[in-house]
Every structure is written in structure tokens, then in C-alpha cells.
Write a protein that holds these residues in place. Structure first.
Motif, mmCIF file in Angstrom:
data_model
loop_
_atom_site.group_PDB
_atom_site.id
_atom_site.type_symbol
_atom_site.label_atom_id
_atom_site.label_comp_id
_atom_site.label_asym_id
_atom_site.label_seq_id
_atom_site.Cartn_x
_atom_site.Cartn_y
_atom_site.Cartn_z
ATOM 1 N N TYR A 47 1.078 -1.234 -0.002
ATOM 2 C CA TYR A 47 -0.085 -0.019 0.038
ATOM 3 C C TYR A 47 0.993 1.390 0.020
ATOM 4 C CZ TYR A 47 -4.113 -2.986 1.005
ATOM 5 O OH TYR A 47 -5.144 -3.591 0.801
ATOM 6 N N CYS A 79 -12.152 0.254 0.012
ATOM 7 C CA CYS A 79 -10.866 -0.354 0.342
ATOM 8 C C CYS A 79 -11.004 -1.407 1.648
ATOM 9 C CB CYS A 79 -10.003 0.887 0.771
ATOM 10 S SG CYS A 79 -8.519 0.289 1.387
ATOM 11 N N ARG A 84 -8.163 -0.523 8.639
ATOM 12 C CA ARG A 84 -6.897 -0.531 9.301
ATOM 13 C C ARG A 84 -6.112 0.829 9.127
ATOM 14 N NH1 ARG A 84 -3.655 0.088 12.318
ATOM 15 N NH2 ARG A 84 -1.397 -0.974 12.539
ATOM 16 N N THR A 85 -6.133 1.223 7.858
ATOM 17 C CA THR A 85 -5.824 2.407 7.606
ATOM 18 C C THR A 85 -6.295 3.864 8.579
ATOM 19 O OG1 THR A 85 -5.738 1.971 5.161
ATOM 20 C CG2 THR A 85 -5.211 4.196 5.844
ATOM 21 N N SER A 86 -7.200 3.743 8.825
ATOM 22 C CA SER A 86 -7.921 4.673 9.892
ATOM 23 C C SER A 86 -7.253 4.421 11.168
ATOM 24 C CB SER A 86 -9.612 4.498 9.951
ATOM 25 O OG SER A 86 -10.011 5.516 10.898
ATOM 26 N N THR A 119 -4.680 9.782 -0.771
ATOM 27 C CA THR A 119 -5.318 8.629 -0.454
ATOM 28 C C THR A 119 -4.317 7.594 -0.109
ATOM 29 O OG1 THR A 119 -7.174 7.144 -0.556
ATOM 30 C CG2 THR A 119 -5.777 7.375 -2.794
ATOM 31 N N VAL A 120 -4.675 6.449 0.443
ATOM 32 C CA VAL A 120 -3.664 5.244 0.729
ATOM 33 C C VAL A 120 -4.318 3.943 -0.420
ATOM 34 C CG1 VAL A 120 -3.268 3.521 2.044
ATOM 35 C CG2 VAL A 120 -3.050 5.890 3.004
ATOM 36 N N PHE A 138 4.205 2.142 8.052
ATOM 37 C CA PHE A 138 3.089 1.754 7.381
ATOM 38 C C PHE A 138 3.439 0.664 6.257
ATOM 39 C CE2 PHE A 138 -0.481 1.793 4.295
ATOM 40 C CZ PHE A 138 -1.705 1.877 5.211
#
Length: 180
Positions: A47, A79, A84-86, A119-120, A138
Motif C-alpha cells: 500500500y 478499500c 486499518r488505515t484509519s 489517499t492510501v 506503514f
């Protein structure tokens, strides 16, 4: 036997295969997937943080979450890694503002290229006009694979032909992504 192609989230595709609604899928696979399905990994990709190529941070090789605290973010609602990104940002005390939220990845990526936000996304989502950066700590990736039901529903020759086609598609996706 007619071949039907459909899109869906990994859980939806898995459920459809296990419920005999799909014969096969190109989907995300994880450590637990081979237990439930016959899965063959096709490729693994990291990512990345996607931002417009003219963004002030674009020249950096790696950014910290705090570097993004005031950057407008675009949430890709489809997504598989959104929660998990949050959590990643929240754990670092970073709550960037959202400029756009969408279930449509193409639209979200186009808006990143237009400068609406960052964005991711998986590395293969990169395209002309975008910079792809690593983020400190990350180190997440996803594995895309070819999944079949636990019990054969197609002739072995058909399964093999579909797997070959999936491998060809994966090579093309990765080749196109590396050309961008």
C-alpha cells in the motif's frame, strides 16, 4: 459451462464461491484463505500514499503520518484496508480532513490526480500524474490470488485454463503499473 465475471469485495466473492454461486475468483487472499478455499497467490503489492505528482510532498521518498495531518484525504470506501488505515492514523493522533468519500476507486484516484486530496491505495492503483510514497511504519501489503471452492466444481482442464488466464492478467496488471 458459461463463464460469468463479477466484481465484489473479498468477503462477498469468498461467500459466493463457498455458496456455489461462483466457480472461481481473482480476489484478495490472506493467511487464513487457503484453509477455506483452494487459493493460488498471483502477486503481492504494498500500500502506498498516492498524491498528485506536483504535490509539495511528492519529492520525498517517505512521509510520516504527522506530515499528513492537514492534508485533505480521499476515503476509498471500497478499500478492504480502510479500517486499518484509519486506525494507523488515529494511533498517531492524526485525523486529517476528508475532501471526498467514495465507493468508486477510479473516481477517487482521478480526484487525487486532480489535486482534491491524497489517499492510501495498493501500488497498482498508481497512474500518470500521481506520486506514490511510502509512509513511515506503514508496512502493509495485500496479496491478490486465484481462488477456487474447496471441492472441484469445474473440470481440471477448465480450472487450469482459468488459472493461466488469471496469471496472464496479473502479469499485465503489474506490467502496466510499473510503466506508469
Amino acid at each position: 459451462h458459461m463463464i460469468e465475471i463479477q466484481e465484489g469485495r473479498a468477503e462477498e466473492l469468498e461467500r459466493a464461491i463457498l455458496g456455489n454461486k461462483l466457480d472461481a475468483a481473482i480476489t484478495l487472499i490472506g493467511a487464513e484463505t487457503p484453509e477455506r478455499l483452494r487459493a493460488t497467490p498471483l502477486y503481492t503489492e504494498p500500500y502506498k500514499l498516492l498524491l498528485p505528482s506536483n504535490h509539495p510532498l511528492a519529492g520525498q521518498g517517505k512521509v510520516n503520518a504527522v506530515d499528513l495531518a492537514s492534508q485533505p484525504m480521499i476515503a476509498r470506501r471500497s478499500c478492504e484496508f480502510l479500517a486499518r488505515t484509519s486506525q494507523f492514523f488515529t494511533e498517531r493522533g492524526v485525523r486529517p480532513p476528508f475532501s471526498f468519500k467514495s465507493h468508486n476507486d477510479e473516481r477517487a484516484i482521478a480526484l487525487v490526480a486532480a489535486g482534491v486530496g491524497v489517499t492510501v491505495a495498493p501500488a497498482t492503483f498508481g497512474r500518470s500524474g500521481l506520486a506514490l510514497l511510502d509512509m513511515q511504519d506503514f508496512d502493509f501489503s495485500r496479496t491478490v490470488g486465484f481462488a477456487l471452492p474447496p471441492v472441484r466444481s469445474l473440470a481440471k482442464e477448465s480450472e487450469d485454463a482459468l488459472l493461466d488466464a488469471a496469471r496472464d492478467a496479473a502479469r499485465t496488471i503489474r506490467a502496466v503499473a510499473s510503466l506508469r
